[in-house]
Design an enzyme around this catalytic site. Structure first.
Site, PDB file in Angstrom:
ATOM      1  N   ARG A  62      11.145  -5.095  -2.237  1.00 28.99           N
ATOM      2  CA  ARG A  62      12.080  -6.129  -2.708  1.00 28.99           C
ATOM      3  C   ARG A  62      12.342  -7.189  -1.639  1.00 28.99           C
ATOM      4  O   ARG A  62      12.472  -8.378  -1.945  1.00 28.99           O
ATOM      5  CB  ARG A  62      13.389  -5.460  -3.124  1.00 28.99           C
ATOM      6  CG  ARG A  62      14.376  -6.399  -3.830  1.00 28.99           C
ATOM      7  CD  ARG A  62      15.453  -5.568  -4.515  1.00 28.99           C
ATOM      8  NE  ARG A  62      16.407  -6.409  -5.215  1.00 28.99           N
ATOM      9  CZ  ARG A  62      17.655  -6.639  -4.807  1.00 28.99           C
ATOM     10  NH1 ARG A  62      18.081  -6.105  -3.663  1.00 28.99           N
ATOM     11  NH2 ARG A  62      18.466  -7.402  -5.516  1.00 28.99           N
ATOM     12  N   HIS A  66      11.988 -11.164  -2.292  1.00 30.41           N
ATOM     13  CA  HIS A  66      13.107 -12.084  -2.089  1.00 30.41           C
ATOM     14  C   HIS A  66      12.837 -13.052  -0.942  1.00 30.41           C
ATOM     15  O   HIS A  66      13.435 -14.125  -0.890  1.00 30.41           O
ATOM     16  CB  HIS A  66      14.403 -11.300  -1.888  1.00 30.41           C
ATOM     17  CG  HIS A  66      14.962 -10.744  -3.162  1.00 30.41           C
ATOM     18  ND1 HIS A  66      16.306 -10.545  -3.381  1.00 30.41           N
ATOM     19  CD2 HIS A  66      14.349 -10.344  -4.309  1.00 30.41           C
ATOM     20  CE1 HIS A  66      16.492 -10.047  -4.597  1.00 30.41           C
ATOM     21  NE2 HIS A  66      15.318  -9.911  -5.168  1.00 30.41           N
ATOM     22  N   ASN A  94      21.259 -10.943  -2.886  1.00 29.87           N
ATOM     23  CA  ASN A  94      21.010 -10.040  -1.755  1.00 29.87           C
ATOM     24  C   ASN A  94      22.247  -9.303  -1.257  1.00 29.87           C
ATOM     25  O   ASN A  94      22.137  -8.210  -0.701  1.00 29.87           O
ATOM     26  CB  ASN A  94      20.425 -10.838  -0.574  1.00 29.87           C
ATOM     27  CG  ASN A  94      19.087 -11.457  -0.906  1.00 29.87           C
ATOM     28  OD1 ASN A  94      18.290 -10.883  -1.652  1.00 29.87           O
ATOM     29  ND2 ASN A  94      18.830 -12.648  -0.365  1.00 29.87           N
ATOM     30  N   HIS A 193       9.738  -2.730 -10.843  1.00 28.83           N
ATOM     31  CA  HIS A 193      10.942  -1.992 -11.237  1.00 28.83           C
ATOM     32  C   HIS A 193      10.607  -0.590 -11.751  1.00 28.83           C
ATOM     33  O   HIS A 193      11.461   0.081 -12.313  1.00 28.83           O
ATOM     34  CB  HIS A 193      11.739  -2.777 -12.286  1.00 28.83           C
ATOM     35  CG  HIS A 193      12.493  -3.925 -11.701  1.00 28.83           C
ATOM     36  ND1 HIS A 193      13.262  -4.795 -12.453  1.00 28.83           N
ATOM     37  CD2 HIS A 193      12.601  -4.373 -10.418  1.00 28.83           C
ATOM     38  CE1 HIS A 193      13.798  -5.715 -11.659  1.00 28.83           C
ATOM     39  NE2 HIS A 193      13.411  -5.476 -10.423  1.00 28.83           N
TER      40      HIS A 193
END
Length: 321
Positions: A62, A66, A94, A193
């Protein structure tokens, strides 16, 4: 072309490279001479972190996502706030959810001992993401390297660029398109996911307010650990993939077909829209999902990297040199 003309052209190119006009390209063997043991060094550290906490694999993956979505894959997500800028760690996508920074610090320190001042934090994120996926049972791919680190970060850009869990299908397609990724890439990358956890604040509205395209028994089970009142149990976690939350596979897509997507944005991929057919393909063809996921990760990693003389190689991933 004569010798003198060739010499002039070579000099011109060298000057342009020096000035940052022509940037070096990313390549899979970028550190083959300057840091030959980089890949096994990173993998060993990632393996150790995942052995201590399986969820860390999803957290490292992740961080790379990001990072790449905000002004390119430049390690900006790792920067702490300074007097001159507010960083991305406290941006809405975040804050209280991005994690694994200490693991990145540890990987960086091990890499620095082996090859001081050579490997960027942005590249460490890219390699750690690939290793995490593979260690948890997913595909591998050759990571292109040679990114350099940003000297600044932007909370505003993080708030605007990372798609929230409330996103519609069209908003997801548009967010991914903004970083050069197609609708198919978006569906494939959403398969990340298949691992990891989400906070109650990310799925509370879905399990209490949505009735269409939501399995009733799934909603009931999720409510048991996510109370309706805001502020109550906000940080309680639930697995993004109810079937195999620590294994990287295609169960995520099977969940969507069964109306068991945890986030609103997850279930949007299978909701009578343009992504339905791709979800069906991935749910029945794990090899296709794996190959499309790997290809999309390489494509995402190509998003606006700093190369050549742009940016820097940070000594400490949390602060500019």
């Amino acid at each position: 072309m004569g010798f003198s003309s060739t010499l002039v052209l070579v000099k011109l190119v060298l000057v342009m490279v020096f000035m940052g006009v022509v940037s070096a390209q990313l390549s899979t063997n970028f550190y083959s001479k300057s840091c030959p043991n980089l890949l096994p060094t990173v993998r060993s550290a990632v393996q150790s972190a995942i052995s201590k906490e399986t969820r860390m694999g999803a957290s490292l993956l992740r961080l790379h996502f990001h990072d790449c979505f905000v002004n390119g894959c430049d390690g900006s997500i790792l920067l702490d706030d300074t007097s001159s800028f507010i960083g991305e760690k406290r941006a809405a996508p975040n804050f209280r959810s991005a994690r694994g920074f200490e693991v990145v610090d540890n990987i960086k320190s091990v890499v620095e001992r082996a090859c001081p001042g050579v490997v960027s934090c942005a590249d460490i994120l890219a390699v750690s993401a690939r290793d995490s996926v593979q260690i948890l049972g997913g595909p591998s791919w050759n990571v292109k390297l040679g990114r350099r680190d940003a000297r600044t970060a932007s909370q505003g850009a993080a708030n605007n660029s990372i798609p929230p869990p409330t996103s519609s299908l069209s908003a997801l397609i548009s967010s991914f398109s903004a970083v050069g990724l197609s609708a198919k890439d978006m569906v494939a990358l959403s398969g990340s996911h298949t691992i990891g956890q989400a906070r109650c604040t990310s799925f509370r509205a879905r399990i209490y307010n949505e009735t269409n395209n939501l399995d009733a028994s799934f909603a009931t089970s999720r409510r048991s650990n996510c109370p309706r009142p805001t502020g109550s149990g906000d940080d309680n976690l639930a697995p993004l993939d109810i079937q195999s939350p620590t294994a990287f596979n295609n169960d995520y897509y099977k969940n969507l077909i069964n109306q068991k997507g945890l986030l609103h944005s997850d279930q949007q991929l299978f909701n009578g829209g343009s992504a339905d057919s791709t979800v069906r393909q991935y749910s029945s063809n794990p090899r296709l999902f794996s190959s499309d996921f790997a290809a999309a990760m390489i494509k995402m990693g190509d998003n606006k990297p700093l190369t050549g003389s742009n940016g820097e190689i940070r000594k400490n991933c949390r602060k500019p040199n």
